[in-house]
Enzyme design. Structure first.
Site, PDB file in Angstrom:
ATOM      1  N   ASP A   1     -21.835  27.543  47.930  1.00 31.58           N
ATOM      2  CA  ASP A   1     -21.435  28.886  47.789  1.00 31.58           C
ATOM      3  C   ASP A   1     -19.992  28.955  47.220  1.00 31.58           C
ATOM      4  O   ASP A   1     -19.371  27.735  46.878  1.00 31.58           O
ATOM      5  CB  ASP A   1     -21.248  29.769  49.037  1.00 31.58           C
ATOM      6  CG  ASP A   1     -21.727  31.091  48.715  1.00 31.58           C
ATOM      7  OD1 ASP A   1     -21.693  31.942  48.019  1.00 31.58           O
ATOM      8  OD2 ASP A   1     -22.484  31.725  49.890  1.00 31.58           O
TER       9      ASP A   1
ATOM     10  N   TRP B   1     -22.892  33.415  41.826  1.00 28.36           N
ATOM     11  CA  TRP B   1     -22.901  34.970  41.742  1.00 28.36           C
ATOM     12  C   TRP B   1     -22.896  35.380  40.418  1.00 28.36           C
ATOM     13  O   TRP B   1     -22.772  36.600  40.008  1.00 28.36           O
ATOM     14  CB  TRP B   1     -21.916  35.817  42.556  1.00 28.36           C
ATOM     15  CG  TRP B   1     -21.608  35.260  43.895  1.00 28.36           C
ATOM     16  CD1 TRP B   1     -22.784  34.760  44.908  1.00 28.36           C
ATOM     17  CD2 TRP B   1     -20.615  34.941  44.494  1.00 28.36           C
ATOM     18  NE1 TRP B   1     -22.218  34.065  46.067  1.00 28.36           N
ATOM     19  CE2 TRP B   1     -20.671  34.515  45.915  1.00 28.36           C
ATOM     20  CE3 TRP B   1     -19.110  35.136  44.471  1.00 28.36           C
ATOM     21  CZ2 TRP B   1     -19.773  34.194  46.865  1.00 28.36           C
ATOM     22  CZ3 TRP B   1     -18.181  35.028  45.054  1.00 28.36           C
ATOM     23  CH2 TRP B   1     -18.414  34.262  46.458  1.00 28.36           C
ATOM     24  N   GLY B   2     -23.111  34.534  39.422  1.00 26.37           N
ATOM     25  CA  GLY B   2     -23.113  34.958  38.079  1.00 26.37           C
ATOM     26  C   GLY B   2     -21.844  35.266  37.143  1.00 26.37           C
ATOM     27  O   GLY B   2     -21.753  35.855  36.177  1.00 26.37           O
TER      28      GLY B   2
ATOM     29  N   GLU C   1     -17.763  34.339  35.799  1.00 28.31           N
ATOM     30  CA  GLU C   1     -17.233  33.478  35.020  1.00 28.31           C
ATOM     31  C   GLU C   1     -18.044  32.943  33.932  1.00 28.31           C
ATOM     32  O   GLU C   1     -17.923  31.636  33.857  1.00 28.31           O
ATOM     33  CB  GLU C   1     -16.443  32.556  35.787  1.00 28.31           C
ATOM     34  CG  GLU C   1     -15.557  32.946  36.704  1.00 28.31           C
ATOM     35  CD  GLU C   1     -14.502  31.909  37.448  1.00 28.31           C
ATOM     36  OE1 GLU C   1     -13.838  31.023  36.866  1.00 28.31           O
ATOM     37  OE2 GLU C   1     -14.543  32.082  38.911  1.00 28.31           O
TER      38      GLU C   1
ATOM     39  N   ASP D   1     -25.653  39.292  45.581  1.00 31.21           N
ATOM     40  CA  ASP D   1     -26.581  39.163  46.743  1.00 31.21           C
ATOM     41  C   ASP D   1     -27.713  40.201  46.503  1.00 31.21           C
ATOM     42  O   ASP D   1     -27.476  41.363  46.469  1.00 31.21           O
ATOM     43  CB  ASP D   1     -26.086  39.300  48.234  1.00 31.21           C
ATOM     44  CG  ASP D   1     -25.393  38.136  48.547  1.00 31.21           C
ATOM     45  OD1 ASP D   1     -25.078  37.072  47.543  1.00 31.21           O
ATOM     46  OD2 ASP D   1     -24.945  37.851  49.533  1.00 31.21           O
TER      47      ASP D   1
HETATM   48  C1  GLA Z   1     -23.026  34.593  50.091  1.00 34.38           C
HETATM   49  C2  GLA Z   1     -24.404  34.222  49.171  1.00 34.38           C
HETATM   50  C3  GLA Z   1     -25.583  34.366  50.154  1.00 34.38           C
HETATM   51  C4  GLA Z   1     -25.454  33.792  51.582  1.00 34.38           C
HETATM   52  C5  GLA Z   1     -24.131  34.260  52.378  1.00 34.38           C
HETATM   53  C6  GLA Z   1     -23.952  33.234  53.371  1.00 34.38           C
HETATM   54  O1  GLA Z   1     -22.931  36.054  50.178  1.00 34.38           O
HETATM   55  O2  GLA Z   1     -24.412  34.796  48.135  1.00 34.38           O
HETATM   56  O3  GLA Z   1     -26.824  34.090  49.635  1.00 34.38           O
HETATM   57  O4  GLA Z   1     -25.347  32.384  51.338  1.00 34.38           O
HETATM   58  O5  GLA Z   1     -22.904  33.916  51.398  1.00 34.38           O
HETATM   59  O6  GLA Z   1     -22.756  33.681  54.096  1.00 34.38           O
END
Ligand code: GLA
Length: 384
Positions: free
Chosen positions: A130, A165-166, A168, A187
């Site tokens: 992450d 998360w797409g 940069e 998410d």
């Molecule tokens: C981020 C990720 C999620 C999950 C949470 C865990 O938000 O994008 O998919 O893994 O962290 O804390």
């Protein structure tokens, strides 16, 4: 390392986050592993069981190693991994490139090589990595390159699922970091507008998707029906029709298929969607071509995705994001087929499992609101 691609086709599996948040433990993992085998999910291709955030103790041990939360995992992680492996499944785990994970547990920043070795020693096969609490002075691409290198240094084949998360323009540089999948959006939520938003945002990025580095549109919410312990994901639920559309979109767009519902409570409708081998085959096609999209004239809510398949067939899927049913016309001309070529398409419905025979020059199904139609189409001589 076995000198082969770790993820020649999009990975498939289950992840704990959507339904269980950080309320995960040894017993849950074992019962999910049992369920994956008993319900035929493993046979259908779902072979990774992934433990998301919240497995860790709040502190590292005195040697600086990550520890499992002793209450959630009294026997440690290795025993759980051994159990998961004994079922024929692979095991995934979660960490983060920052000082802390998104849930506030210890992150892997400046522990990358020792954490990677620890994961390898436990027998981990997949690392979701992450992007929270990253020290501002360190570039993201360095940290993904670093964890990739750390995993490679262990000599074990470990799939690296970058969860960035797409931001940069990750699609432009992530493949060269060595990561095998990259999260391309924020998410997902168990709601139709979240599914729609994610899919729409990725349609024009399909060219970046390919063998050993897939665009991960996030875990599936199919079968959640607004339930679960994750207040960020479980916000309303969808209809079965919407879940079917969600699954077909992810399949056509070569996204990893990572289930997020409680597999022990799957309804018949959920099983029908998640275990549909004809739709799964489009996602897992060994040709691994990206799809392209075609608009439907006169209706901006309707579009077609087309994906060439390894055996010469085409996957053709019609989607209706609108709130009323719509006729979706596809002229084969727009796929490259001229009438004079003397070919037509034999259509097979991958959801109703029916053969629809030879279709010449165009095909125009009616697609229900928020619905889809998914076909496997074989080029055939048009015997007029
Ligand atoms: C981020 C990720 C999620 C999950 C949470 C865990 O938000 O994008 O998919 O893994 O962290 O804390």
């Amino acid at each position: 390392m076995n000198n082969q691609m770790i993820s020649a086709v999009p990975p498939m599996g289950w992840n704990s986050w959507n339904t269980f948040y950080d309320k995960i433990n040894d017993e849950l993992v074992r019962s999910m592993a049992d369920t994956m085998v008993e319900q035929g999910l493993l046979d259908a291709g779902y072979n990774y069981l992934i433990l998301d955030d919240g497995w860790q103790a709040r502190q590292r041990d005195s040697r600086g190693h990550l520890m499992a939360d002793p209450e959630k995992f009294p026997h440690g992680i290795k025993e759980v991994v051994d159990y998961v492996h004994s079922k024929g499944l692979k095991m995934g785990i979660y960490s983060c490139c920052g000082t802390h994970t998104c849930g506030g547990y210890p992150g892997s920043f400046e522990h990358e090589f020792s954490d990677a070795q620890q994961f390898a020693d436990w027998g981990i096969d997949y690392l979701k990595y992450d992007n929270c609490y990253r020290p501002g002075s360190t570039a993201t691409n360095i940290l993904y390159r670093r964890i990739s290198m750390a995993l490679r240094s262990t000599g074990r084949d470990i799939l690296l699922a970058a969860c960035q998360w797409g931001t940069e323009d990750v699609h432009q540089w992530i493949r060269s970091s060595g990561a095998h999948t990259f999260r391309s959006t924020i998410d997902i939520q168990d709601a139709w507008n979240s599914i729609q938003k994610i899919a729409s945002s990725q349609i024009n990025l399909q060219g970046y998707n390919g063998p050993d580095c897939f665009n991960d549109m996030d875990m599936l919410v199919v079968g959640m029906y607004g339930k679960g312990l994750n207040p960020e994901t479980s916000i309303g639920g969808c209809t079965d029709e919407e879940y079917q559309t969600h699954f077909a979109l992810w399949a056509m767009m070569n996204s990893p298929l990572i289930i997020g519902c409680d597999m022990r409570e799957m309804t018949d409708a959920t099983k029908k969607i998640l275990l549909n081998k004809e739709v799964i085959a489009l996602n897992q096609d060994p040709g691994v071509h990206s799809c392209y999209s075609l608009p439907v004239y006169g209706n901006p809510d309707v579009f077609v995705l087309v994906k060439p398949l390894a055996n010469g067939d085409y996957a053709i899927a019609f989607f209706n994001f609108g709130d009323t049913k719509a006729k979706a016309v596809l002229n084969f001309w727009d796929m490259g087929l001229s009438a004079s070529a003397g070919y037509a398409f034999e259509f097979r419905d991958c959801i109703s499992h029916e053969d629809l025979g030879l279709q010449k020059e165009f095909f125009a199904p009616v697609v229900s609101a928020h619905g889809c139609k998914v076909y496997r189409c074989r080029l055939a001589k048009n015997c007029k």
